[in-house]
Design a protein around this motif. Structure first.
Motif, mmCIF file in Angstrom:
data_model
loop_
_atom_site.group_PDB
_atom_site.id
_atom_site.type_symbol
_atom_site.label_atom_id
_atom_site.label_comp_id
_atom_site.label_asym_id
_atom_site.label_seq_id
_atom_site.Cartn_x
_atom_site.Cartn_y
_atom_site.Cartn_z
ATOM 1 N N PHE A 355 0.882 -1.303 -0.045
ATOM 2 C CA PHE A 355 -0.074 -0.175 0.057
ATOM 3 C C PHE A 355 0.828 1.114 0.071
ATOM 4 C CE2 PHE A 355 -2.464 3.039 2.378
ATOM 5 C CZ PHE A 355 -3.340 3.448 1.513
ATOM 6 N N THR A 356 0.470 2.327 -0.752
ATOM 7 C CA THR A 356 1.123 3.744 -0.735
ATOM 8 C C THR A 356 -0.191 4.655 -0.616
ATOM 9 O OG1 THR A 356 2.469 3.053 -2.371
ATOM 10 C CG2 THR A 356 2.328 5.376 -2.125
ATOM 11 N N ALA A 357 0.232 5.301 0.374
ATOM 12 C CA ALA A 357 -1.014 6.119 0.929
ATOM 13 C C ALA A 357 -1.277 7.263 -0.029
ATOM 14 C CB ALA A 357 -0.715 6.737 2.426
ATOM 15 N N GLN A 358 -0.345 8.076 -0.417
ATOM 16 C CA GLN A 358 -0.614 9.642 -1.065
ATOM 17 C C GLN A 358 0.101 9.674 -2.050
ATOM 18 O OE1 GLN A 358 -0.538 12.587 2.068
ATOM 19 N NE2 GLN A 358 -2.906 12.759 1.912
ATOM 20 N N PRO A 359 -0.131 8.746 -3.337
ATOM 21 C CA PRO A 359 0.962 8.638 -4.392
ATOM 22 C C PRO A 359 0.681 10.176 -5.273
ATOM 23 C CG PRO A 359 -1.015 7.275 -4.829
ATOM 24 C CD PRO A 359 -1.213 7.828 -3.487
ATOM 25 N N ASP A 360 1.694 10.651 -5.711
ATOM 26 C CA ASP A 360 1.819 11.746 -6.772
ATOM 27 C C ASP A 360 1.682 11.126 -8.373
ATOM 28 O OD1 ASP A 360 4.340 10.910 -7.080
ATOM 29 O OD2 ASP A 360 5.080 12.608 -6.246
ATOM 30 N N LEU A 361 1.797 12.039 -9.211
ATOM 31 C CA LEU A 361 1.482 11.510 -10.398
ATOM 32 C C LEU A 361 2.631 10.500 -11.062
ATOM 33 C CD1 LEU A 361 -0.003 11.428 -13.212
ATOM 34 C CD2 LEU A 361 1.394 13.274 -13.753
ATOM 35 N N GLU A 362 3.788 10.918 -10.475
ATOM 36 C CA GLU A 362 5.063 10.168 -11.021
ATOM 37 C C GLU A 362 4.778 8.640 -10.284
ATOM 38 O OE1 GLU A 362 9.718 10.662 -10.562
ATOM 39 O OE2 GLU A 362 8.663 12.260 -10.734
ATOM 40 N N THR A 363 4.557 8.643 -8.907
ATOM 41 C CA THR A 363 4.453 7.360 -8.050
ATOM 42 C C THR A 363 3.374 6.605 -8.783
ATOM 43 O OG1 THR A 363 5.017 8.659 -6.204
ATOM 44 C CG2 THR A 363 4.204 6.575 -5.767
ATOM 45 N N LEU A 364 2.068 7.357 -9.158
ATOM 46 C CA LEU A 364 1.258 6.539 -9.536
ATOM 47 C C LEU A 364 1.429 5.891 -11.036
ATOM 48 C CD1 LEU A 364 -1.768 8.783 -9.303
ATOM 49 C CD2 LEU A 364 -1.605 6.595 -8.141
ATOM 50 N N GLN A 365 2.390 6.479 -11.756
ATOM 51 C CA GLN A 365 2.752 6.103 -12.976
ATOM 52 C C GLN A 365 3.811 4.562 -12.899
ATOM 53 O OE1 GLN A 365 4.362 9.570 -14.401
ATOM 54 N NE2 GLN A 365 2.688 9.780 -15.925
ATOM 55 N N GLU A 366 4.615 4.757 -11.597
ATOM 56 C CA GLU A 366 5.316 3.531 -11.076
ATOM 57 C C GLU A 366 4.567 2.480 -10.699
ATOM 58 O OE1 GLU A 366 8.023 5.164 -8.320
ATOM 59 O OE2 GLU A 366 8.925 6.484 -9.952
ATOM 60 N N ILE A 367 3.389 2.777 -9.900
ATOM 61 C CA ILE A 367 2.723 1.540 -9.500
ATOM 62 C C ILE A 367 1.704 1.127 -10.429
ATOM 63 C CG2 ILE A 367 0.435 1.448 -7.899
ATOM 64 C CD1 ILE A 367 1.876 3.541 -5.952
#
Ligand code: NDP
Ligand code: MG
Length: 385
Positions: A355-367
């Motif tokens: 789980f990742t709590a507050q992903p930014d756009l870049e993190t969302l792209q990685e996830i």
């Protein structure tokens, strides 16, 4: 002044119906840019008809497009960021985002940042990054095309947020309404692609058959209308005439009712706040007397429960849900997995990704990439056993 429109995904079901509306009202709209993933011939036909300044195609279709569309009249865009480039063109007022899936996320964000009006069909963008998108959109800048959300928006006009008790989100139930789990195991791609009420692109048609579409819409509604997940209630409504109902705290219900025809929400989004004379007859009183509602069967169609849990948990869960669903649907369409494996792949992927709590756009792209890879591995394993 005409509204200058860019359509991302012009050759799809929503794209074609958007073109249909624009064709009827040339005095109101001007087509400035059109894109396709790979249907270059259809894009070329539209280019001849509307003479847009910009055309966009995916990298894989670029060579074909360059040969067919070669003309100094158009600028042909391609490459990694062509959708975002088109979404932010200075000559564009309204961006219709009608591509499928995660690909619609970045152009939506870029268009909002550039101050464009975004007419959003691509629900996956809001599912994946609801908090990012809604924090960027000023009032009236983000207009949903999804029929239920367009309907809910209309029910909510002039109302106070604190007076809303519940949003009823109707689902037609898809082609397998009433099926048992055993029956669902053996359904074919052809059967799943036969939606009883709507004629849509293949991905959303499969999502409608699994009820994942309604799960994605639940998440979309939570973000668009700032509701708690418990305030959105999915109901099966096979006639597909009621597109949303809002219950207020004084016991009043407001509903939006029309024929199931996407040109209605598309036209409203394009011409917002104006209503265009579309020549679509309203449901007759006889049709209205046939309206019925049922509870969804969440044991058999567990995608709905997965989506509700994902939005309740928040963080990256909706992103993982969406990515694994996109992969699983594609595999089902390619004949690699059975229909009932779709929600199983989604559930297992959700279990595997931390789980990742507050992903930014870049993190969302990685996830998103990580979830796709995990889902693909699960599918390969499933095929081997
Ligand atoms: P379609 O598959 O019919 O069309 C999708 C369009 O986007 C096509 O132009 C396609 O090009 C293009 N496209 C697909 N993938 C990509 C990509 N990765 N990058 C760039 N372009 C791409 O889909 P629909 O029109 O049915 O749906 C579009 C979106 O609208 C979806 O998010 C769906 O959930 C939503 N929606 C659709 C409704 C409907 O009635 N159809 C109702 C409510 C929401 P090509 O023609 O080459 O494949
Ligand atoms: Mg819908």
């Amino acid at each position: 002044m005409k509204k200058r429109v860019a359509i991302l995904g012009a050759t799809g079901s929503i794209g074609r119906q958007t073109i249909d509306v624009i064709r009827q009202f040339p005095e109101l709209f001007e087509v400035v840019a059109l894109t396709t993933n790979s249907n270059v011939e259809q894009l070329w036909k539209y280019a001849c008809e509307f003479n847009p300044r910009y055309l966009g195609v995916s990298e894989k279709a670029y060579a074909q497009a360059r040969d067919l569309l070669c003309s100094s009249d158009y600028a042909l865009l391609s490459g990694k960021d062509y959708l975002s480039t088109i979404a932010t063109l200075p000559e564009v007022d309204v961006v219709v985002v009608a591509v499928v899936g995660f690909a619609g996320l970045e152009p939506t964000i870029k268009a909002l940042k550039a101050g464009k009006i975004v007419a959003l069909a691509t629900k996956e963008a809001l599912v994946v990054a609801g908090p990012i998108i809604t924090s960027l959109a000023r009032k009236g800048q983000l207009i949903p095309i999804d029929s239920e959300h367009s309907a809910a928006m209309q029910c909510l006009v002039g109302e106070r947020q604190e007076d809303v008790s519940l949003l009823y989100l109707p689902a037609s139930g898809g082609p397998f309404r009433g099926y048992t789990y055993e029956q669902l195991k053996n359904v074919t791609v052809e059967q799943a692609l036969k939606h009883p009420k709507w004629n849509m692109g293949p991905k959303i048609t499969i999502d409608s058959a699994t009820l994942m579409n309604k799960g994605l819409e639940l998440i979309e509604a939570v973000h668009l209308f700032n509701l708690k997940p418990e305030q959105v209630k999915v109901v099966i409504h096979p006639q597909a005439l009621v597109h949303a109902m809002v219950l207020f705290k004084d016991g009043s219900l407001k509903a939006h009712i029309s024929q199931p025809d996407m040109r209605i929400p598309i036209a409203l989004a394009l011409a917002y706040h104006q209503r265009l004379p579309l020549n679509i007859p309203a449901p007759t009183l006889q049709e209205l007397s046939s309206i019925s509602f049922e509870e969804p069967d969440e044991e058999t169609f567990k995608a709905l429960r997965l989506a509700r849990n994902a939005v309740k948990e928040g963080g990256d869960r909706p992103c993982v849900l969406n990515a694994s669903n996109e992969v699983a649907v594609e595999s089902f369409l390619n004949g690699q997995i059975p229909f009932t494996a779709i929600p199983e792949i989604v559930e297992e992927t959700l279990n595997k990704i931390p789980f990742t709590a507050q992903p930014d756009l870049e993190t969302l792209q990685e996830i998103d990439a990580q979830a796709r890879q995990t889902a693909k591995q699960l599918i390969s394993k499933m095929q081997m056993t």
